[in-house]
Motif scaffolding. Structure first.
Motif, PDB file in Angstrom:
ATOM      1  N   ASP A   8       0.897  -1.219   0.085  1.00 13.87           N
ATOM      2  CA  ASP A   8      -0.066  -0.202   0.091  1.00 13.87           C
ATOM      3  C   ASP A   8       0.976   1.185  -0.087  1.00 13.87           C
ATOM      4  O   ASP A   8       1.848   1.318   0.262  1.00 13.87           O
ATOM      5  CB  ASP A   8      -0.905  -0.099   0.999  1.00 13.87           C
ATOM      6  N   MET A   9       0.270   2.557  -0.243  1.00 10.64           N
ATOM      7  CA  MET A   9       1.102   3.645  -0.550  1.00 10.64           C
ATOM      8  C   MET A   9       1.703   4.155   0.834  1.00 10.64           C
ATOM      9  O   MET A   9       2.949   4.461   0.780  1.00 10.64           O
ATOM     10  CB  MET A   9       0.163   4.676  -1.134  1.00 10.64           C
ATOM     11  N   LYS A  10       1.212   3.809   2.054  1.00  7.71           N
ATOM     12  CA  LYS A  10       1.945   3.961   3.274  1.00  7.71           C
ATOM     13  C   LYS A  10       3.178   3.286   3.391  1.00  7.71           C
ATOM     14  O   LYS A  10       4.195   3.676   4.044  1.00  7.71           O
ATOM     15  CB  LYS A  10       0.900   3.786   4.424  1.00  7.71           C
ATOM     16  N   SER A  11       3.371   2.099   2.862  1.00 10.05           N
ATOM     17  CA  SER A  11       4.645   1.129   2.887  1.00 10.05           C
ATOM     18  C   SER A  11       5.541   1.307   1.659  1.00 10.05           C
ATOM     19  O   SER A  11       6.737   1.497   1.744  1.00 10.05           O
ATOM     20  CB  SER A  11       4.140  -0.107   3.154  1.00 10.05           C
ATOM     21  N   LEU A  12       4.909   1.704   0.610  1.00  3.89           N
ATOM     22  CA  LEU A  12       5.580   2.003  -0.787  1.00  3.89           C
ATOM     23  C   LEU A  12       6.187   3.155  -0.831  1.00  3.89           C
ATOM     24  O   LEU A  12       7.241   3.358  -1.514  1.00  3.89           O
ATOM     25  CB  LEU A  12       4.825   1.435  -1.860  1.00  3.89           C
ATOM     26  N   TRP A  13       5.677   4.323  -0.289  1.00  4.07           N
ATOM     27  CA  TRP A  13       6.427   5.687  -0.759  1.00  4.07           C
ATOM     28  C   TRP A  13       7.693   5.928  -0.709  1.00  4.07           C
ATOM     29  O   TRP A  13       8.322   6.338  -1.596  1.00  4.07           O
ATOM     30  CB  TRP A  13       5.539   6.708  -0.044  1.00  4.07           C
ATOM     31  N   PRO A  14       8.435   5.417   0.410  1.00  3.30           N
ATOM     32  CA  PRO A  14      10.035   5.365   0.350  1.00  3.30           C
ATOM     33  C   PRO A  14      10.718   4.677  -0.699  1.00  3.30           C
ATOM     34  O   PRO A  14      11.586   5.223  -1.299  1.00  3.30           O
ATOM     35  CB  PRO A  14      10.325   5.326   1.979  1.00  3.30           C
ATOM     36  N   ARG A  15      10.009   3.587  -0.845  1.00  3.57           N
ATOM     37  CA  ARG A  15      10.770   2.800  -2.074  1.00  3.57           C
ATOM     38  C   ARG A  15      10.409   3.359  -3.238  1.00  3.57           C
ATOM     39  O   ARG A  15      11.685   3.460  -4.086  1.00  3.57           O
ATOM     40  CB  ARG A  15      10.253   1.496  -1.977  1.00  3.57           C
ATOM     41  N   ILE A  16       9.604   3.926  -3.497  1.00  3.70           N
ATOM     42  CA  ILE A  16       9.331   4.666  -4.866  1.00  3.70           C
ATOM     43  C   ILE A  16      10.171   5.805  -5.150  1.00  3.70           C
ATOM     44  O   ILE A  16      10.781   5.883  -6.208  1.00  3.70           O
ATOM     45  CB  ILE A  16       7.707   5.266  -5.044  1.00  3.70           C
ATOM     46  N   ILE A  17      10.437   6.594  -3.983  1.00  2.00           N
ATOM     47  CA  ILE A  17      11.069   7.698  -4.108  1.00  2.00           C
ATOM     48  C   ILE A  17      12.433   7.286  -4.275  1.00  2.00           C
ATOM     49  O   ILE A  17      13.503   7.878  -5.191  1.00  2.00           O
ATOM     50  CB  ILE A  17      11.280   8.570  -2.717  1.00  2.00           C
ATOM     51  N   LEU A  18      13.014   6.206  -3.618  1.00  2.32           N
ATOM     52  CA  LEU A  18      14.388   5.836  -3.912  1.00  2.32           C
ATOM     53  C   LEU A  18      14.579   5.344  -5.283  1.00  2.32           C
ATOM     54  O   LEU A  18      15.646   5.743  -5.970  1.00  2.32           O
ATOM     55  CB  LEU A  18      14.631   4.498  -3.004  1.00  2.32           C
ATOM     56  N   ILE A  19      13.617   4.332  -5.726  1.00  4.16           N
ATOM     57  CA  ILE A  19      13.752   3.992  -7.225  1.00  4.16           C
ATOM     58  C   ILE A  19      13.621   5.017  -8.285  1.00  4.16           C
ATOM     59  O   ILE A  19      14.272   5.449  -9.249  1.00  4.16           O
ATOM     60  CB  ILE A  19      12.620   3.240  -7.453  1.00  4.16           C
ATOM     61  N   GLY A  20      12.881   6.270  -7.837  1.00  8.55           N
ATOM     62  CA  GLY A  20      12.758   7.337  -8.920  1.00  8.55           C
ATOM     63  C   GLY A  20      13.848   8.117  -8.969  1.00  8.55           C
ATOM     64  O   GLY A  20      14.550   8.429  -9.792  1.00  8.55           O
ATOM     65  N   ALA A  21      14.543   8.158  -7.782  1.00 12.21           N
ATOM     66  CA  ALA A  21      15.936   9.032  -7.642  1.00 12.21           C
ATOM     67  C   ALA A  21      16.983   8.285  -8.220  1.00 12.21           C
ATOM     68  O   ALA A  21      17.950   8.724  -8.883  1.00 12.21           O
ATOM     69  CB  ALA A  21      16.328   9.086  -6.142  1.00 12.21           C
ATOM     70  N   CYS A  22      16.990   6.949  -8.164  1.00  6.02           N
ATOM     71  CA  CYS A  22      17.936   6.066  -8.789  1.00  6.02           C
ATOM     72  C   CYS A  22      17.809   6.215 -10.444  1.00  6.02           C
ATOM     73  O   CYS A  22      18.813   6.396 -10.991  1.00  6.02           O
ATOM     74  CB  CYS A  22      17.773   4.637  -8.547  1.00  6.02           C
ATOM     75  N   ALA A  23      16.546   6.428 -10.887  1.00  6.69           N
ATOM     76  CA  ALA A  23      16.327   6.525 -12.261  1.00  6.69           C
ATOM     77  C   ALA A  23      17.068   7.803 -12.721  1.00  6.69           C
ATOM     78  O   ALA A  23      17.490   8.005 -13.910  1.00  6.69           O
ATOM     79  CB  ALA A  23      14.826   6.240 -12.745  1.00  6.69           C
ATOM     80  N   VAL A  24      16.743   8.929 -12.003  1.00  6.18           N
ATOM     81  CA  VAL A  24      17.173  10.250 -12.382  1.00  6.18           C
ATOM     82  C   VAL A  24      18.505  10.363 -12.370  1.00  6.18           C
ATOM     83  O   VAL A  24      19.380  11.082 -13.012  1.00  6.18           O
ATOM     84  CB  VAL A  24      16.481  11.395 -11.433  1.00  6.18           C
TER      85      VAL A  24
END
Length: 257
Positions: A207-223
């Motif tokens: 769920d978003m409450k659990s996933l948001w830090p992972r999403i930010i980390l993956i997004g930063a990796c891609a950028v």
């Protein structure tokens, strides 16, 4: 199939041993960047060692996923995993730091007077990693977080240094300062045995409450990777620490060590 998790764990250990062999065979060489002498410690052998540490990390993830998928858990498997992690993410990265401290010190005017003790702090990473793993083995894992930085994260950070040195020397030049390396050793060693809560990369809930830090980390990796290449890894390491300090899962999900 019941032996598959342990086979993957032994693969992790095997990669760690090869990484150590590659790193110990690497020798720094001198180049000039804008007429400034610069010792390259990211030789092909050292970079190959870094890649084997990365492969060990992949096998470390796979053995855990396999054990959970097949519902195969044993004290032998847990201890074997810790022993493999100590070699791959403790001893092998310590050897990288040892070589980099050696290269940083031989660039000094008084290089012949530098004691071997100047490189000895590199092995504090292995020592504190062993303490981190011992503490983990006597704990009960119940949730989506760790107390203290996981040793694979520390190992991956240090494994990036030879790759940064070779492929982005404009950043690698800072590694010729031994005090920066001592700071990295002190910081990584402290983080592994600290009481800071770090989130696991694999969420326990989707769920978003659990996933948001992972999403930010993956997004930063891609950028970051297209611009910084392997120098993005230390930046992602810092971001992981910040996100872990901000992320607060439900208390019943937290792991106490």
């Amino acid at each position: 199939m019941k032996h598959l998790p342990n086979i993957l764990t032994l693969g992790n250990l095997f990669c760690g041993c090869i990484a150590i062999a590659c790193i110990t065979s690497s020798q720094p060489y001198l180049i000039e960047i804008n007429t400034v002498p610069y010792w390259i410690t990211g030789t092909e052998q050292a970079c190959l060692g870094s890649l084997f540490i990365a492969l060990a990390a992949v096998l470390d993830v796979l053995d855990g996923l396999t054990a959970r998928g097949l519902k195969l858990f044993s004290s032998i498997g847990k201890d074997l995993d810790s022993l493999a992690d100590l070699v791959s993410f403790g001893v092998a990265p310590s050897m990288i730091l040892f070589k980099m401290l050696w290269a940083a010190n031989i660039a000094k005017p008084n290089a012949m007077d530098v004691s071997m003790l100047a490189m000895a702090p590199a092995f504090l990473v292995a020592c504190f990693g062993a303490l981190r793993l011992a503490r983990f083995n006597v704990s009960v894992s119940t949730g989506a977080t760790f107390t203290g930085m996981p040793i694979p994260a520390a190992g991956i950070l240090i494994a990036s240094f030879p790759l940064i040195n070779l492929y982005t020397p404009q950043f690698g030049m800072y590694f010729k300062n031994p005090w920066l390396l001592y700071l990295v050793i002190a910081l990584v060693s402290w983080l592994m045995v600290s009481k800071i809560t770090f989130f696991k990369l694999m969420p326990s809930k989707w769920d978003m409450k659990s996933l948001w830090p992972r999403i930010i980390l993956i997004g930063a990796c891609a950028v970051l990777f297209p611009f910084l290449k392997f120098a993005a890894i230390p930046a992602l390491f810092v971001l992981y620490i910040i996100l872990s300090l901000v992320y607060r899962p439900q208390k019943h999900l937290a792991q106490t060590l």
